[in-house]
Design a protein around this motif. Structure first.
Motif, mmCIF file in Angstrom:
data_model
loop_
_atom_site.group_PDB
_atom_site.id
_atom_site.type_symbol
_atom_site.label_atom_id
_atom_site.label_comp_id
_atom_site.label_asym_id
_atom_site.label_seq_id
_atom_site.Cartn_x
_atom_site.Cartn_y
_atom_site.Cartn_z
ATOM 1 N N LEU A 69 14.911 16.446 27.836
ATOM 2 C CA LEU A 69 15.835 16.333 29.299
ATOM 3 C C LEU A 69 17.372 16.376 29.156
ATOM 4 N N ALA A 70 17.812 16.591 28.252
ATOM 5 C CA ALA A 70 19.163 16.380 27.753
ATOM 6 C C ALA A 70 19.242 18.179 26.851
ATOM 7 N N SER A 71 18.612 18.827 26.964
ATOM 8 C CA SER A 71 18.346 20.568 25.944
ATOM 9 C C SER A 71 17.470 20.647 27.488
ATOM 10 N N ASP A 72 17.248 20.334 28.489
ATOM 11 C CA ASP A 72 17.700 20.890 29.230
ATOM 12 C C ASP A 72 18.375 21.369 30.243
ATOM 13 N N LEU A 73 19.130 20.265 30.544
ATOM 14 C CA LEU A 73 20.216 20.414 31.263
ATOM 15 C C LEU A 73 21.316 21.206 30.446
ATOM 16 N N LEU A 74 21.394 21.084 29.315
ATOM 17 C CA LEU A 74 22.174 22.400 28.608
ATOM 18 C C LEU A 74 21.465 23.680 29.243
ATOM 19 N N ALA A 75 20.663 24.078 29.569
ATOM 20 C CA ALA A 75 19.721 25.372 29.715
ATOM 21 C C ALA A 75 20.006 25.584 31.452
ATOM 22 N N GLU A 76 20.260 24.600 32.440
ATOM 23 C CA GLU A 76 20.750 24.617 33.505
ATOM 24 C C GLU A 76 21.750 25.305 33.967
ATOM 25 N N ALA A 77 21.926 26.197 35.203
ATOM 26 C CA ALA A 77 23.515 27.071 35.342
ATOM 27 C C ALA A 77 23.515 26.170 36.698
ATOM 28 N N ASP A 78 22.569 25.797 37.631
ATOM 29 C CA ASP A 78 23.163 25.526 38.754
ATOM 30 C C ASP A 78 23.742 23.853 38.677
ATOM 31 N N PRO A 79 25.124 23.672 39.594
ATOM 32 C CA PRO A 79 25.640 22.610 39.276
ATOM 33 C C PRO A 79 24.798 21.447 40.034
ATOM 34 N N ARG A 80 24.366 21.520 40.878
ATOM 35 C CA ARG A 80 23.073 20.644 41.373
ATOM 36 C C ARG A 80 22.437 20.224 40.858
ATOM 37 N N LYS A 81 21.747 20.708 40.842
ATOM 38 C CA LYS A 81 20.578 20.694 40.027
ATOM 39 C C LYS A 81 21.427 19.140 38.288
ATOM 40 N N GLN A 82 22.650 20.043 37.826
ATOM 41 C CA GLN A 82 22.945 19.967 36.009
ATOM 42 C C GLN A 82 23.388 18.266 37.040
ATOM 43 N N GLU A 83 23.965 18.130 37.929
ATOM 44 C CA GLU A 83 24.253 16.752 38.758
ATOM 45 C C GLU A 83 23.228 15.479 38.717
ATOM 46 N N TRP A 84 21.515 16.404 39.432
ATOM 47 C CA TRP A 84 21.265 15.809 39.119
ATOM 48 C C TRP A 84 20.110 14.766 37.861
ATOM 49 N N TYR A 85 20.051 15.724 36.616
ATOM 50 C CA TYR A 85 20.029 15.972 35.050
ATOM 51 C C TYR A 85 20.779 14.411 34.353
ATOM 52 N N LEU A 86 22.240 15.090 34.927
ATOM 53 C CA LEU A 86 23.133 14.245 34.506
ATOM 54 C C LEU A 86 22.638 12.508 34.831
ATOM 55 N N ARG A 87 22.215 12.313 36.291
ATOM 56 C CA ARG A 87 21.832 10.639 36.360
ATOM 57 C C ARG A 87 20.953 10.292 35.653
ATOM 58 N N ALA A 88 20.742 10.575 34.321
ATOM 59 C CA ALA A 88 19.657 10.160 33.659
ATOM 60 C C ALA A 88 20.378 9.593 32.647
ATOM 61 N N PHE A 89 21.299 9.813 32.456
ATOM 62 C CA PHE A 89 21.857 9.273 31.430
ATOM 63 C C PHE A 89 23.370 8.528 31.556
ATOM 64 N N ARG A 90 22.937 7.830 33.177
ATOM 65 C CA ARG A 90 24.021 6.611 33.633
ATOM 66 C C ARG A 90 23.811 5.004 32.905
ATOM 67 N N LEU A 91 22.066 4.981 32.730
ATOM 68 C CA LEU A 91 22.044 3.650 32.024
ATOM 69 C C LEU A 91 21.334 4.079 30.341
ATOM 70 N N ARG A 92 22.001 4.967 29.947
ATOM 71 C CA ARG A 92 21.336 5.876 28.352
ATOM 72 C C ARG A 92 22.768 6.722 28.110
ATOM 73 N N PRO A 93 23.433 6.311 27.003
ATOM 74 C CA PRO A 93 24.044 6.998 26.035
ATOM 75 C C PRO A 93 22.829 8.998 26.139
ATOM 76 N N TRP A 94 23.831 9.407 26.196
ATOM 77 C CA TRP A 94 23.706 11.035 25.885
ATOM 78 C C TRP A 94 22.981 10.764 24.849
ATOM 79 N N PRO A 95 21.646 11.891 24.608
ATOM 80 C CA PRO A 95 21.866 11.748 23.464
ATOM 81 C C PRO A 95 21.200 12.053 22.210
ATOM 82 N N LEU A 96 22.333 13.485 22.844
ATOM 83 C CA LEU A 96 22.988 14.801 21.989
ATOM 84 C C LEU A 96 24.508 14.915 21.330
#
Length: 168
Positions: A69-96
């Motif tokens: 998920l973290a790798s796919d976020l870094l490849a995403e260019a759409d800000p709305r989708k980036q924000e959605w991806y980032l929601r997955a890191f609200r309860l667990r810190p960034w793994p990369l």
């Protein structure tokens, strides 16, 4: 004296915490957990049903899926989708690596920048501390900045936090 007391109460409530055991070390056979392929498809289509499940999914995801998920976020260019991806890191810190998230921290989209800052919480690193100190008085990012300082807080920070939390 009252201000010092208020800061002490705040530090007890939001200050450094004892590390919790990592629940992600054990293998996952949780049938109720959405497969990563479904999560990714939901983000790609901005499926409203998934929007508020992402943080919970991230908190329980297998390490391999969480990193994907973290790798796919870094490849995403759409800000709305980036924000959605980032929601997955609200309860667990960034793994990369922290540096990988810096372009999103500097995003012109405030939702993406805030979520990226929040994803770095819990990381004990000088660059995370520097970000926390830089954004501490920022009107939008102050809350995320405080969370960045959680893992790097020291007794010497009491005065600095008192000054930063002082209302003008």
């Amino acid at each position: 004296a009252a201000r010092d007391s208020a800061v002490a109460v705040w530090l007890r409530k939001f200050g450094p915490r004892d590390p919790e055991p990592d629940p992600h070390e054990r293998s996952r056979n949780n049938k109720s957990q959405l497969a990563y392929s479904k999560v990714k498809a939901g983000i790609e289509t901005l499926d409203e049903r998934l929007q508020f499940q992402l943080a919970f999914w991230g908190s329980r995801a297998a390490e391999e899926d969480f990193r994907a998920l973290a790798s796919d976020l870094l490849a995403e260019a759409d800000p709305r989708k980036q924000e959605w991806y980032l929601r997955a890191f609200r309860l667990r810190p960034w793994p990369l690596g922290i540096g990988a998230l810096m372009p999103l921290v500097q995003s012109p989209d405030p939702d993406v920048a805030y979520a990226a800052l929040y994803a770095l919480r819990g990381r004990d690193a000088p660059e995370v501390r520097e970000l926390g100190l830089r954004y501490l008085k920022h009107p939008t990012f102050g809350g995320a900045a405080v969370r960045l300082l959680d893992a790097t807080m020291s007794a010497d920070d009491l005065e600095m936090l008192s000054a930063a939390l002082e209302v003008d």
